[in-house]
Design an enzyme around this catalytic site. Structure first.
Site, PDB file in Angstrom:
ATOM      1  N   SER A 145     -16.086  -7.176   5.545  1.00 37.63           N
ATOM      2  CA  SER A 145     -17.873  -6.889   5.620  1.00 37.63           C
ATOM      3  C   SER A 145     -17.713  -7.900   7.068  1.00 37.63           C
ATOM      4  CB  SER A 145     -18.020  -7.869   4.279  1.00 37.63           C
ATOM      5  OG  SER A 145     -17.548  -8.099   4.155  1.00 37.63           O
ATOM      6  N   HIS A 166     -14.929   0.566   5.043  1.00 37.82           N
ATOM      7  CA  HIS A 166     -16.033   0.083   4.557  1.00 37.82           C
ATOM      8  C   HIS A 166     -17.347  -0.367   3.560  1.00 37.82           C
ATOM      9  CE1 HIS A 166     -19.111  -3.439   5.077  1.00 37.82           C
ATOM     10  NE2 HIS A 166     -18.923  -4.280   4.174  1.00 37.82           N
ATOM     11  N   GLU A 178     -18.109   2.961   6.099  1.00 41.56           N
ATOM     12  CA  GLU A 178     -18.012   2.828   6.772  1.00 41.56           C
ATOM     13  C   GLU A 178     -16.448   3.190   7.805  1.00 41.56           C
ATOM     14  OE1 GLU A 178     -22.080   0.093   8.710  1.00 41.56           O
ATOM     15  OE2 GLU A 178     -20.243  -0.606   7.910  1.00 41.56           O
ATOM     16  N   ASN A 216     -23.747  -4.606   8.447  1.00 37.08           N
ATOM     17  CA  ASN A 216     -24.061  -5.417   7.923  1.00 37.08           C
ATOM     18  C   ASN A 216     -24.419  -6.693   9.713  1.00 37.08           C
ATOM     19  OD1 ASN A 216     -22.497  -6.190   5.369  1.00 37.08           O
ATOM     20  ND2 ASN A 216     -20.704  -6.429   5.848  1.00 37.08           N
TER      21      ASN A 216
HETATM   22  N1  CAA Z   1     -21.858   1.425 -12.071  1.00 38.66           N
HETATM   23  C1  CAA Z   1     -22.116   2.729 -12.571  1.00 38.66           C
HETATM   24  N2  CAA Z   1     -23.402   3.164 -12.264  1.00 38.66           N
HETATM   25  C2  CAA Z   1     -24.364   1.956 -11.740  1.00 38.66           C
HETATM   26  C3  CAA Z   1     -24.071   1.109 -11.045  1.00 38.66           C
HETATM   27  C4  CAA Z   1     -22.564   0.748 -11.536  1.00 38.66           C
HETATM   28  N3  CAA Z   1     -22.226  -0.368 -10.928  1.00 38.66           N
HETATM   29  N4  CAA Z   1     -24.630   0.305 -11.307  1.00 38.66           N
HETATM   30  C5  CAA Z   1     -25.947   1.487 -10.840  1.00 38.66           C
HETATM   31  N5  CAA Z   1     -25.882   2.011 -11.351  1.00 38.66           N
HETATM   32  C6  CAA Z   1     -26.192   3.413 -12.123  1.00 38.66           C
HETATM   33  C7  CAA Z   1     -26.612   3.593 -13.426  1.00 38.66           C
HETATM   34  O1  CAA Z   1     -26.449   4.850 -13.664  1.00 38.66           O
HETATM   35  C8  CAA Z   1     -28.404   3.248 -14.099  1.00 38.66           C
HETATM   36  O2  CAA Z   1     -28.566   3.127 -14.621  1.00 38.66           O
HETATM   37  P1  CAA Z   1     -28.157   2.835 -16.119  1.00 38.66           P
HETATM   38  O3  CAA Z   1     -28.541   1.434 -15.773  1.00 38.66           O
HETATM   39  O4  CAA Z   1     -28.948   3.431 -17.702  1.00 38.66           O
HETATM   40  O5  CAA Z   1     -26.452   2.500 -16.976  1.00 38.66           O
HETATM   41  C9  CAA Z   1     -28.427   3.679 -12.741  1.00 38.66           C
HETATM   42  O6  CAA Z   1     -27.653   2.972 -11.887  1.00 38.66           O
HETATM   43  C10 CAA Z   1     -29.723   2.316 -12.079  1.00 38.66           C
HETATM   44  O7  CAA Z   1     -29.614   0.901 -12.405  1.00 38.66           O
HETATM   45  P2  CAA Z   1     -30.205  -0.459 -12.381  1.00 38.66           P
HETATM   46  O8  CAA Z   1     -31.273   0.435 -13.390  1.00 38.66           O
HETATM   47  O9  CAA Z   1     -29.629  -1.044 -12.498  1.00 38.66           O
HETATM   48  O10 CAA Z   1     -31.356  -0.156 -11.154  1.00 38.66           O
HETATM   49  P3  CAA Z   1     -31.620   0.612  -9.941  1.00 38.66           P
HETATM   50  O11 CAA Z   1     -32.343   1.106 -10.124  1.00 38.66           O
HETATM   51  O12 CAA Z   1     -32.203  -0.637  -8.347  1.00 38.66           O
HETATM   52  O13 CAA Z   1     -30.667   0.993  -8.448  1.00 38.66           O
HETATM   53  C11 CAA Z   1     -28.625  -0.217  -7.173  1.00 38.66           C
HETATM   54  C12 CAA Z   1     -28.916  -0.250  -8.619  1.00 38.66           C
HETATM   55  C13 CAA Z   1     -28.007   1.151  -7.474  1.00 38.66           C
HETATM   56  C14 CAA Z   1     -27.302  -1.387  -6.955  1.00 38.66           C
HETATM   57  C15 CAA Z   1     -29.905  -0.147  -6.168  1.00 38.66           C
HETATM   58  O14 CAA Z   1     -30.450  -1.856  -5.986  1.00 38.66           O
HETATM   59  C16 CAA Z   1     -29.761  -0.505  -4.761  1.00 38.66           C
HETATM   60  O15 CAA Z   1     -29.559   0.737  -4.048  1.00 38.66           O
HETATM   61  N6  CAA Z   1     -29.463  -2.048  -4.517  1.00 38.66           N
HETATM   62  C17 CAA Z   1     -28.872  -2.394  -3.071  1.00 38.66           C
HETATM   63  C18 CAA Z   1     -27.557  -1.854  -2.988  1.00 38.66           C
HETATM   64  C19 CAA Z   1     -27.423  -2.422  -1.526  1.00 38.66           C
HETATM   65  O16 CAA Z   1     -28.031  -3.051  -0.922  1.00 38.66           O
HETATM   66  N7  CAA Z   1     -25.914  -2.643  -1.285  1.00 38.66           N
HETATM   67  C20 CAA Z   1     -25.157  -3.135   0.030  1.00 38.66           C
HETATM   68  C21 CAA Z   1     -24.867  -4.552  -0.015  1.00 38.66           C
HETATM   69  S1  CAA Z   1     -24.226  -5.022   1.437  1.00 38.66           S
HETATM   70  C22 CAA Z   1     -22.875  -4.660   0.760  1.00 38.66           C
HETATM   71  O17 CAA Z   1     -22.234  -4.087   0.337  1.00 38.66           O
HETATM   72  C23 CAA Z   1     -21.699  -4.573   2.447  1.00 38.66           C
HETATM   73  C24 CAA Z   1     -21.412  -6.274   2.941  1.00 38.66           C
HETATM   74  O18 CAA Z   1     -19.876  -5.767   3.101  1.00 38.66           O
HETATM   75  C25 CAA Z   1     -21.906  -7.241   1.642  1.00 38.66           C
HETATM   76  P1  NAD Z   2     -14.207 -10.767  -5.031  1.00 34.29           P
HETATM   77  O1  NAD Z   2     -14.390 -12.108  -4.721  1.00 34.29           O
HETATM   78  O2  NAD Z   2     -15.523 -10.264  -5.815  1.00 34.29           O
HETATM   79  O3  NAD Z   2     -13.054 -10.387  -5.386  1.00 34.29           O
HETATM   80  C1  NAD Z   2     -11.611 -10.766  -3.935  1.00 34.29           C
HETATM   81  C2  NAD Z   2     -10.879 -10.645  -4.665  1.00 34.29           C
HETATM   82  O4  NAD Z   2      -9.091 -10.836  -4.454  1.00 34.29           O
HETATM   83  C3  NAD Z   2     -10.609 -11.377  -6.243  1.00 34.29           C
HETATM   84  O5  NAD Z   2     -10.246 -11.039  -7.994  1.00 34.29           O
HETATM   85  C4  NAD Z   2      -9.075 -12.851  -5.603  1.00 34.29           C
HETATM   86  O6  NAD Z   2      -8.496 -12.932  -7.016  1.00 34.29           O
HETATM   87  C5  NAD Z   2      -8.522 -11.463  -4.958  1.00 34.29           C
HETATM   88  N1  NAD Z   2      -7.485 -12.122  -4.401  1.00 34.29           N
HETATM   89  C6  NAD Z   2      -7.634 -12.910  -3.221  1.00 34.29           C
HETATM   90  N2  NAD Z   2      -6.099 -13.266  -2.993  1.00 34.29           N
HETATM   91  C7  NAD Z   2      -5.750 -12.216  -3.434  1.00 34.29           C
HETATM   92  C8  NAD Z   2      -4.391 -12.034  -2.774  1.00 34.29           C
HETATM   93  N3  NAD Z   2      -3.355 -12.811  -1.889  1.00 34.29           N
HETATM   94  N4  NAD Z   2      -3.587 -10.617  -3.484  1.00 34.29           N
HETATM   95  C9  NAD Z   2      -4.100  -9.699  -4.255  1.00 34.29           C
HETATM   96  N5  NAD Z   2      -5.379  -9.864  -4.854  1.00 34.29           N
HETATM   97  C10 NAD Z   2      -6.298 -11.225  -3.948  1.00 34.29           C
HETATM   98  O7  NAD Z   2     -14.564 -10.243  -3.776  1.00 34.29           O
HETATM   99  P2  NAD Z   2     -15.798  -8.834  -3.321  1.00 34.29           P
HETATM  100  O8  NAD Z   2     -16.631  -8.991  -3.024  1.00 34.29           O
HETATM  101  O9  NAD Z   2     -15.280  -7.779  -3.679  1.00 34.29           O
HETATM  102  O10 NAD Z   2     -14.658  -9.273  -1.888  1.00 34.29           O
HETATM  103  C11 NAD Z   2     -13.673  -8.399  -1.545  1.00 34.29           C
HETATM  104  C12 NAD Z   2     -13.298  -8.186  -0.107  1.00 34.29           C
HETATM  105  O11 NAD Z   2     -14.490  -6.942   0.100  1.00 34.29           O
HETATM  106  C13 NAD Z   2     -14.065  -9.191   1.354  1.00 34.29           C
HETATM  107  O12 NAD Z   2     -13.340  -8.967   2.462  1.00 34.29           O
HETATM  108  C14 NAD Z   2     -15.574  -9.149   1.415  1.00 34.29           C
HETATM  109  O13 NAD Z   2     -15.837  -9.355   2.729  1.00 34.29           O
HETATM  110  C15 NAD Z   2     -15.193  -7.253   1.078  1.00 34.29           C
HETATM  111  N6  NAD Z   2     -17.014  -6.789   0.992  1.00 34.29           N
HETATM  112  C16 NAD Z   2     -17.294  -7.339  -0.014  1.00 34.29           C
HETATM  113  C17 NAD Z   2     -18.643  -6.714  -0.311  1.00 34.29           C
HETATM  114  C18 NAD Z   2     -19.929  -6.964  -1.164  1.00 34.29           C
HETATM  115  O14 NAD Z   2     -20.698  -6.728  -1.907  1.00 34.29           O
HETATM  116  N7  NAD Z   2     -19.098  -8.222  -2.136  1.00 34.29           N
HETATM  117  C19 NAD Z   2     -18.862  -5.306   0.075  1.00 34.29           C
HETATM  118  C20 NAD Z   2     -18.464  -4.590   1.069  1.00 34.29           C
HETATM  119  C21 NAD Z   2     -17.003  -5.391   1.584  1.00 34.29           C
END
Ligand code: CAA
Ligand code: NAD
Length: 311
Positions: A145, A166, A178, A216
Protein backbone atom coordinates in the site's frame (compact mmCIF):
# COMPACT_ATOMS: atom_id res chain seq x y z
CA UNK A 1 12.24 10.83 -40.38
CA UNK A 2 11.82 8.78 -43.56
CA UNK A 3 8.65 6.79 -44.07
CA UNK A 4 10.47 3.42 -43.91
CA UNK A 5 12.34 4.30 -40.68
CA UNK A 6 9.02 5.40 -39.18
CA UNK A 7 7.45 2.08 -40.21
CA UNK A 8 10.28 0.02 -38.66
CA UNK A 9 10.12 2.06 -35.44
CA UNK A 10 6.36 1.79 -35.12
CA UNK A 11 6.50 -1.96 -35.79
CA UNK A 12 9.14 -2.29 -33.04
CA UNK A 13 7.04 -0.20 -30.67
CA UNK A 14 3.89 -2.19 -31.26
CA UNK A 15 5.84 -5.47 -30.85
CA UNK A 16 7.30 -4.27 -27.58
CA UNK A 17 3.90 -3.05 -26.39
CA UNK A 18 2.12 -6.28 -27.24
CA UNK A 19 4.78 -8.73 -25.97
CA UNK A 20 3.66 -10.25 -22.74
CA UNK A 21 3.59 -13.57 -20.92
CA UNK A 22 0.12 -14.83 -20.05
CA UNK A 23 -0.28 -15.88 -16.43
CA UNK A 24 -1.50 -19.44 -15.99
CA UNK A 25 0.07 -20.30 -12.65
CA UNK A 26 -0.08 -17.73 -9.89
CA UNK A 27 1.35 -17.82 -6.37
CA UNK A 28 -0.17 -15.41 -3.84
CA UNK A 29 1.85 -15.01 -0.66
CA UNK A 30 -0.23 -13.87 2.33
CA UNK A 31 -3.82 -15.04 2.56
CA UNK A 32 -5.33 -12.18 4.57
CA UNK A 33 -7.89 -9.66 3.38
CA UNK A 34 -6.04 -8.86 0.16
CA UNK A 35 -4.30 -12.14 -0.68
CA UNK A 36 -7.53 -14.11 -0.43
CA UNK A 37 -9.30 -11.55 -2.66
CA UNK A 38 -6.51 -11.66 -5.26
CA UNK A 39 -6.56 -15.47 -5.22
CA UNK A 40 -10.33 -15.40 -5.66
CA UNK A 41 -10.40 -13.13 -8.71
CA UNK A 42 -7.51 -14.99 -10.38
CA UNK A 43 -9.15 -18.38 -9.76
CA UNK A 44 -12.43 -16.96 -11.10
CA UNK A 45 -10.54 -16.04 -14.28
CA UNK A 46 -9.43 -19.69 -14.65
CA UNK A 47 -5.87 -19.30 -13.37
CA UNK A 48 -4.35 -21.97 -11.11
CA UNK A 49 -3.55 -20.31 -7.81
CA UNK A 50 -1.42 -21.41 -4.88
CA UNK A 51 -2.26 -19.37 -1.80
CA UNK A 52 0.44 -19.26 0.87
CA UNK A 53 0.35 -18.32 4.52
CA UNK A 54 2.11 -19.15 7.75
CA UNK A 55 -0.23 -21.83 9.11
CA UNK A 56 -2.85 -24.26 7.80
CA UNK A 57 -5.29 -22.78 10.28
CA UNK A 58 -4.99 -19.30 8.71
CA UNK A 59 -5.27 -20.85 5.24
CA UNK A 60 -8.43 -22.75 6.03
CA UNK A 61 -10.04 -19.53 7.36
CA UNK A 62 -8.97 -17.76 4.16
CA UNK A 63 -10.49 -20.44 1.94
CA UNK A 64 -13.66 -20.13 4.05
CA UNK A 65 -13.78 -16.39 3.37
CA UNK A 66 -13.16 -16.91 -0.37
CA UNK A 67 -16.06 -19.37 -0.38
CA UNK A 68 -18.37 -16.87 1.36
CA UNK A 69 -17.39 -14.14 -1.06
CA UNK A 70 -17.94 -16.45 -4.06
CA UNK A 71 -21.36 -17.33 -2.70
CA UNK A 72 -22.23 -13.62 -2.65
CA UNK A 73 -21.06 -13.31 -6.25
CA UNK A 74 -22.96 -16.48 -7.24
CA UNK A 75 -26.18 -15.21 -5.63
CA UNK A 76 -26.20 -12.41 -8.22
CA UNK A 77 -24.59 -14.17 -11.18
CA UNK A 78 -26.85 -17.22 -10.90
CA UNK A 79 -29.94 -15.56 -9.39
CA UNK A 80 -32.30 -18.03 -11.10
CA UNK A 81 -30.03 -21.06 -11.06
CA UNK A 82 -28.92 -22.04 -7.52
CA UNK A 83 -27.37 -25.32 -8.74
CA UNK A 84 -25.35 -23.39 -11.34
CA UNK A 85 -24.25 -21.08 -8.50
CA UNK A 86 -23.06 -24.02 -6.39
CA UNK A 87 -21.13 -25.45 -9.34
CA UNK A 88 -19.57 -22.04 -9.98
CA UNK A 89 -18.36 -21.79 -6.38
CA UNK A 90 -16.87 -25.28 -6.36
CA UNK A 91 -15.29 -24.84 -9.83
CA UNK A 92 -13.55 -21.64 -8.75
CA UNK A 93 -12.44 -23.13 -5.42
CA UNK A 94 -10.95 -26.10 -7.30
CA UNK A 95 -8.48 -23.62 -8.85
CA UNK A 96 -7.13 -22.62 -5.42
CA UNK A 97 -4.48 -24.76 -3.72
CA UNK A 98 -2.97 -23.81 -0.38
CA UNK A 99 0.52 -24.16 1.02
CA UNK A 100 2.61 -23.10 4.00
CA UNK A 101 5.78 -23.44 1.94
CA UNK A 102 6.33 -20.31 -0.15
CA UNK A 103 9.45 -21.67 -1.89
CA UNK A 104 7.68 -24.73 -3.28
CA UNK A 105 4.56 -22.69 -4.11
CA UNK A 106 6.53 -20.48 -6.50
CA UNK A 107 8.36 -23.33 -8.21
CA UNK A 108 6.07 -23.29 -11.28
CA UNK A 109 4.61 -19.77 -10.95
CA UNK A 110 4.42 -17.37 -13.89
CA UNK A 111 3.67 -14.59 -11.42
CA UNK A 112 4.11 -14.18 -7.66
CA UNK A 113 1.98 -11.55 -5.95
CA UNK A 114 2.93 -10.73 -2.38
CA UNK A 115 0.29 -9.54 0.09
CA UNK A 116 1.93 -10.06 3.49
CA UNK A 117 2.30 -7.60 6.34
CA UNK A 118 3.22 -4.00 5.36
CA UNK A 119 6.83 -4.18 6.58
CA UNK A 120 9.82 -3.62 4.31
CA UNK A 121 12.24 -5.96 6.10
CA UNK A 122 9.75 -8.83 6.17
CA UNK A 123 8.91 -8.35 2.47
CA UNK A 124 12.61 -8.20 1.51
CA UNK A 125 13.39 -11.35 3.48
CA UNK A 126 10.56 -13.17 1.74
CA UNK A 127 11.55 -12.12 -1.78
CA UNK A 128 15.22 -12.81 -1.26
CA UNK A 129 14.35 -16.45 -0.58
CA UNK A 130 11.70 -16.64 -3.36
CA UNK A 131 14.26 -15.30 -5.85
CA UNK A 132 16.30 -18.48 -5.38
CA UNK A 133 13.27 -20.78 -5.56
CA UNK A 134 11.33 -19.34 -8.52
CA UNK A 135 12.15 -20.22 -12.16
CA UNK A 136 13.92 -17.58 -14.25
CA UNK A 137 10.76 -16.48 -16.10
CA UNK A 138 8.70 -15.74 -12.94
CA UNK A 139 7.52 -12.16 -12.50
CA UNK A 140 7.46 -10.74 -8.96
CA UNK A 141 4.89 -8.17 -7.83
CA UNK A 142 3.96 -6.61 -4.52
CA UNK A 143 0.53 -5.41 -3.45
CA UNK A 144 2.13 -2.99 -0.98
CA UNK A 145 0.00 0.00 0.00
CA UNK A 146 2.81 2.39 0.77
CA UNK A 147 6.33 1.06 0.23
CA UNK A 148 8.19 1.96 -2.99
CA UNK A 149 8.40 -1.17 -5.15
CA UNK A 150 12.10 -0.70 -5.92
CA UNK A 151 12.92 -0.79 -2.18
CA UNK A 152 11.49 -4.32 -2.05
CA UNK A 153 12.77 -5.41 -5.47
CA UNK A 154 16.43 -4.74 -4.62
CA UNK A 155 16.34 -7.85 -2.42
CA UNK A 156 16.30 -9.92 -5.65
CA UNK A 157 18.43 -10.38 -8.75
CA UNK A 158 15.55 -9.97 -11.23
CA UNK A 159 14.81 -6.25 -11.22
CA UNK A 160 13.60 -6.35 -14.83
CA UNK A 161 10.89 -8.82 -13.80
CA UNK A 162 9.40 -6.65 -11.08
CA UNK A 163 6.35 -4.46 -10.71
CA UNK A 164 3.68 -3.23 -8.36
CA UNK A 165 0.16 -4.69 -8.53
CA UNK A 166 -1.92 -2.68 -6.09
CA UNK A 167 -5.46 -3.96 -5.59
CA UNK A 168 -8.27 -2.46 -3.52
CA UNK A 169 -10.37 -3.94 -0.77
CA UNK A 170 -12.71 -5.78 -1.33
CA UNK A 171 -10.81 -7.14 -4.33
CA UNK A 172 -13.77 -8.93 -5.96
CA UNK A 173 -15.77 -5.68 -6.02
CA UNK A 174 -13.21 -2.92 -6.59
CA UNK A 175 -12.56 -2.46 -10.29
CA UNK A 176 -9.16 -0.75 -10.07
CA UNK A 177 -5.63 -2.12 -10.28
CA UNK A 178 -2.68 0.26 -10.02
CA UNK A 179 0.26 -1.11 -12.00
CA UNK A 180 3.68 0.26 -11.15
CA UNK A 181 6.95 -0.09 -13.00
CA UNK A 182 10.38 0.62 -11.60
CA UNK A 183 13.10 1.98 -13.91
CA UNK A 184 14.47 -1.55 -14.48
CA UNK A 185 11.08 -3.17 -15.31
CA UNK A 186 11.12 -4.62 -18.83
CA UNK A 187 8.33 -3.81 -21.28
CA UNK A 188 7.44 -7.50 -21.35
CA UNK A 189 7.02 -7.59 -17.57
CA UNK A 190 4.99 -4.41 -17.49
CA UNK A 191 2.73 -5.54 -20.34
CA UNK A 192 2.29 -8.92 -18.65
CA UNK A 193 1.05 -7.17 -15.49
CA UNK A 194 -1.31 -4.92 -17.45
CA UNK A 195 -2.69 -7.89 -19.41
CA UNK A 196 -3.00 -9.94 -16.24
CA UNK A 197 -5.01 -7.10 -14.64
CA UNK A 198 -7.30 -7.08 -17.68
CA UNK A 199 -7.71 -10.87 -17.48
CA UNK A 200 -9.12 -10.35 -13.97
CA UNK A 201 -11.62 -7.80 -15.25
CA UNK A 202 -9.80 -4.86 -13.64
CA UNK A 203 -9.26 -1.41 -15.08
CA UNK A 204 -5.57 -0.58 -14.82
CA UNK A 205 -3.93 2.76 -14.16
CA UNK A 206 -0.22 3.45 -14.10
CA UNK A 207 1.74 5.48 -11.62
CA UNK A 208 5.39 6.14 -10.90
CA UNK A 209 6.94 4.25 -8.01
CA UNK A 210 6.04 6.90 -5.45
CA UNK A 211 4.78 6.21 -1.90
CA UNK A 212 1.03 5.44 -1.96
CA UNK A 213 0.86 5.59 -5.76
CA UNK A 214 -2.37 7.43 -6.69
CA UNK A 215 -5.23 6.28 -4.48
CA UNK A 216 -3.50 5.89 -1.12
CA UNK A 217 -1.51 9.11 -1.48
CA UNK A 218 -4.89 10.87 -1.47
CA UNK A 219 -6.98 8.49 0.63
CA UNK A 220 -4.70 7.83 3.62
CA UNK A 221 -4.10 11.51 4.54
CA UNK A 222 -7.89 12.00 4.27
CA UNK A 223 -8.51 9.11 6.66
CA UNK A 224 -5.83 10.48 9.02
CA UNK A 225 -7.37 13.96 8.99
CA UNK A 226 -10.72 12.43 9.95
CA UNK A 227 -9.17 10.90 13.09
CA UNK A 228 -7.54 14.21 13.93
CA UNK A 229 -10.98 15.91 13.71
CA UNK A 230 -12.22 13.47 16.37
CA UNK A 231 -9.08 13.91 18.50
CA UNK A 232 -9.72 17.65 18.55
CA UNK A 233 -13.32 16.98 19.64
CA UNK A 234 -14.73 18.66 16.54
CA UNK A 235 -17.13 15.86 15.56
CA UNK A 236 -17.90 12.21 16.28
CA UNK A 237 -16.83 9.29 14.03
CA UNK A 238 -20.50 8.52 13.33
CA UNK A 239 -21.26 12.10 12.24
CA UNK A 240 -18.11 12.33 10.12
CA UNK A 241 -19.04 9.06 8.39
CA UNK A 242 -22.57 10.28 7.78
CA UNK A 243 -21.25 13.61 6.50
CA UNK A 244 -18.84 12.07 4.00
CA UNK A 245 -21.42 9.58 2.73
CA UNK A 246 -24.29 12.03 2.37
CA UNK A 247 -22.30 15.20 1.72
CA UNK A 248 -19.54 13.87 -0.52
CA UNK A 249 -21.12 10.72 -1.94
CA UNK A 250 -18.49 8.29 -0.60
CA UNK A 251 -19.73 4.69 -0.25
CA UNK A 252 -18.21 4.48 3.24
CA UNK A 253 -17.17 7.16 5.71
CA UNK A 254 -13.50 7.36 6.75
CA UNK A 255 -14.01 5.46 10.03
CA UNK A 256 -16.01 2.68 8.39
CA UNK A 257 -13.30 2.50 5.77
CA UNK A 258 -10.48 2.42 8.36
CA UNK A 259 -12.20 -0.47 10.13
CA UNK A 260 -12.63 -2.19 6.76
CA UNK A 261 -9.00 -1.70 5.63
CA UNK A 262 -7.54 -2.58 9.06
CA UNK A 263 -6.22 -0.04 11.57
CA UNK A 264 -2.88 -1.87 11.70
CA UNK A 265 -2.41 -1.45 7.95
CA UNK A 266 -3.30 2.26 8.17
CA UNK A 267 -0.81 2.70 11.02
CA UNK A 268 1.96 0.82 9.14
CA UNK A 269 1.39 3.10 6.14
CA UNK A 270 1.49 6.33 8.17
CA UNK A 271 4.48 5.25 10.29
CA UNK A 272 6.44 4.32 7.17
CA UNK A 273 5.73 7.65 5.50
CA UNK A 274 6.43 9.63 8.69
CA UNK A 275 9.84 7.97 8.90
CA UNK A 276 10.52 8.84 5.25
CA UNK A 277 9.05 12.37 5.34
CA UNK A 278 9.26 13.52 9.00
CA UNK A 279 8.41 17.14 8.10
CA UNK A 280 5.13 16.36 6.34
CA UNK A 281 2.31 17.12 8.84
CA UNK A 282 -0.10 14.86 6.90
CA UNK A 283 1.88 11.79 7.96
CA UNK A 284 2.35 12.65 11.68
CA UNK A 285 1.52 9.77 14.07
CA UNK A 286 -2.04 9.80 15.43
CA UNK A 287 -2.32 8.95 19.15
CA UNK A 288 -5.93 7.71 18.87
CA UNK A 289 -5.03 5.31 16.06
CA UNK A 290 -1.91 4.09 17.86
CA UNK A 291 -3.90 3.46 21.05
CA UNK A 292 -6.52 1.36 19.26
CA UNK A 293 -3.86 -0.67 17.45
CA UNK A 294 -1.98 -1.13 20.77
CA UNK A 295 -5.18 -2.56 22.24
CA UNK A 296 -5.52 -5.01 19.35
CA UNK A 297 -8.58 -3.17 17.99
CA UNK A 298 -7.73 -3.50 14.32
CA UNK A 299 -11.21 -3.08 12.82
CA UNK A 300 -13.48 -5.67 11.27
CA UNK A 301 -10.83 -8.37 11.24
CA UNK A 302 -10.65 -8.40 15.07
CA UNK A 303 -14.30 -7.48 15.72
CA UNK A 304 -13.55 -3.96 16.95
CA UNK A 305 -11.86 -0.80 15.71
CA UNK A 306 -13.46 2.63 15.75
CA UNK A 307 -16.74 0.69 15.88
CA UNK A 308 -17.72 -2.63 17.39
CA UNK A 309 -18.39 -5.33 14.78
CA UNK A 310 -19.15 -8.11 17.24
CA UNK A 311 -22.25 -10.05 16.24
N1 CAA B 1 -17.23 -10.28 -1.97
C1 CAA B 1 -18.22 -10.44 -2.88
N2 CAA B 1 -19.23 -9.56 -3.00
C2 CAA B 1 -19.24 -8.50 -2.20
C3 CAA B 1 -18.25 -8.27 -1.23
C4 CAA B 1 -17.21 -9.23 -1.13
N3 CAA B 1 -16.22 -9.11 -0.23
N4 CAA B 1 -18.53 -7.12 -0.57
C5 CAA B 1 -19.64 -6.63 -1.11
N5 CAA B 1 -20.08 -7.45 -2.10
C6 CAA B 1 -21.22 -7.26 -3.01
C7 CAA B 1 -22.32 -8.18 -2.67
O1 CAA B 1 -22.96 -8.54 -3.84
C8 CAA B 1 -23.24 -7.31 -1.81
O2 CAA B 1 -24.51 -7.81 -1.81
P1 CAA B 1 -24.94 -8.93 -0.68
O3 CAA B 1 -24.80 -8.25 0.65
O4 CAA B 1 -26.33 -9.26 -1.06
O5 CAA B 1 -24.03 -10.10 -0.77
C9 CAA B 1 -23.10 -5.97 -2.49
O6 CAA B 1 -21.71 -5.92 -2.88
C10 CAA B 1 -23.38 -4.76 -1.65
O7 CAA B 1 -22.63 -4.85 -0.49
P2 CAA B 1 -23.09 -4.24 0.88
O8 CAA B 1 -24.58 -4.16 0.92
O9 CAA B 1 -22.39 -5.00 1.97
O10 CAA B 1 -22.50 -2.78 0.95
P3 CAA B 1 -22.21 -1.63 -0.12
O11 CAA B 1 -23.32 -1.46 -1.09
O12 CAA B 1 -21.75 -0.47 0.67
O13 CAA B 1 -20.94 -2.14 -0.96
C11 CAA B 1 -18.58 -1.93 -0.89
C12 CAA B 1 -19.82 -2.62 -0.33
C13 CAA B 1 -18.38 -2.36 -2.36
C14 CAA B 1 -17.41 -2.44 -0.07
C15 CAA B 1 -18.74 -0.37 -0.82
O14 CAA B 1 -19.14 -0.01 0.48
C16 CAA B 1 -17.46 0.36 -1.14
O15 CAA B 1 -17.12 0.56 -2.29
N6 CAA B 1 -16.74 0.83 -0.08
C17 CAA B 1 -15.51 1.56 -0.24
C18 CAA B 1 -14.37 0.59 -0.37
C19 CAA B 1 -13.07 1.28 -0.61
O16 CAA B 1 -12.93 2.49 -0.63
N7 CAA B 1 -12.02 0.45 -0.79
C20 CAA B 1 -10.68 0.92 -0.95
C21 CAA B 1 -9.99 0.87 0.37
S1 CAA B 1 -8.32 1.46 0.26
C22 CAA B 1 -7.48 0.15 -0.31
O17 CAA B 1 -7.97 -0.93 -0.51
C23 CAA B 1 -6.04 0.40 -0.62
C24 CAA B 1 -5.07 0.21 0.47
O18 CAA B 1 -3.91 -0.04 0.12
C25 CAA B 1 -5.37 0.39 1.91
P1 NAD C 1 -3.73 -9.03 6.53
O1 NAD C 1 -3.17 -8.75 7.88
O2 NAD C 1 -5.18 -9.23 6.37
O3 NAD C 1 -3.00 -10.34 5.92
C1 NAD C 1 -1.62 -10.52 5.86
C2 NAD C 1 -1.37 -12.03 5.84
O4 NAD C 1 0.01 -12.26 5.55
C3 NAD C 1 -1.68 -12.70 7.19
O5 NAD C 1 -2.58 -13.77 6.98
C4 NAD C 1 -0.30 -13.18 7.67
O6 NAD C 1 -0.38 -14.40 8.40
C5 NAD C 1 0.43 -13.37 6.34
N1 NAD C 1 1.87 -13.31 6.44
C6 NAD C 1 2.63 -12.43 7.14
N2 NAD C 1 3.94 -12.70 6.93
C7 NAD C 1 4.00 -13.76 6.07
C8 NAD C 1 5.05 -14.49 5.45
N3 NAD C 1 6.34 -14.19 5.69
N4 NAD C 1 4.74 -15.51 4.62
C9 NAD C 1 3.44 -15.83 4.36
N5 NAD C 1 2.41 -15.16 4.91
C10 NAD C 1 2.68 -14.14 5.74
O7 NAD C 1 -3.18 -7.86 5.59
P2 NAD C 1 -3.85 -7.29 4.24
O8 NAD C 1 -4.80 -6.21 4.62
O9 NAD C 1 -4.27 -8.41 3.38
O10 NAD C 1 -2.58 -6.55 3.61
C11 NAD C 1 -1.58 -7.28 2.92
C12 NAD C 1 -0.77 -6.33 2.06
O11 NAD C 1 -1.65 -5.68 1.14
C13 NAD C 1 -0.05 -5.22 2.82
O12 NAD C 1 1.13 -4.92 2.15
C14 NAD C 1 -1.05 -4.06 2.73
O13 NAD C 1 -0.44 -2.82 2.88
C15 NAD C 1 -1.58 -4.26 1.32
N6 NAD C 1 -2.92 -3.71 1.06
C16 NAD C 1 -3.89 -3.72 2.02
C17 NAD C 1 -5.15 -3.23 1.72
C18 NAD C 1 -6.26 -3.22 2.73
O14 NAD C 1 -7.29 -2.59 2.49
N7 NAD C 1 -6.14 -3.90 3.85
C19 NAD C 1 -5.44 -2.75 0.43
C20 NAD C 1 -4.42 -2.79 -0.55
C21 NAD C 1 -3.16 -3.26 -0.22
Amino acid sequence: MSHSVFKVLSRQMSTSLSRHRPVKYLAVIGSGLMGSGIAQVAASAGQTVTLVDQTDDILSKSVGSIKKSLQRVAKKKFADDPKGGENYVSDVLAHVKTSTNAESAVSNADLVVEAIVENLDVKRKLFSSLDKAAPPHTIFASNTSSIPIEDIAVSTQRLDQWGGAHFFNPVPMMKLLEVIRIPQTSDETFNSLLEWGKSLGKVTVQCKDTPGFIVNRLLVPYMAEAVRLVERGDASPRDIDTAMKLGAGYPMGPFELSDYVGLDTTKFILDGWHERFPDNPLFKPIPMLNKLVGEGKLGMKTGEGFYSHKK
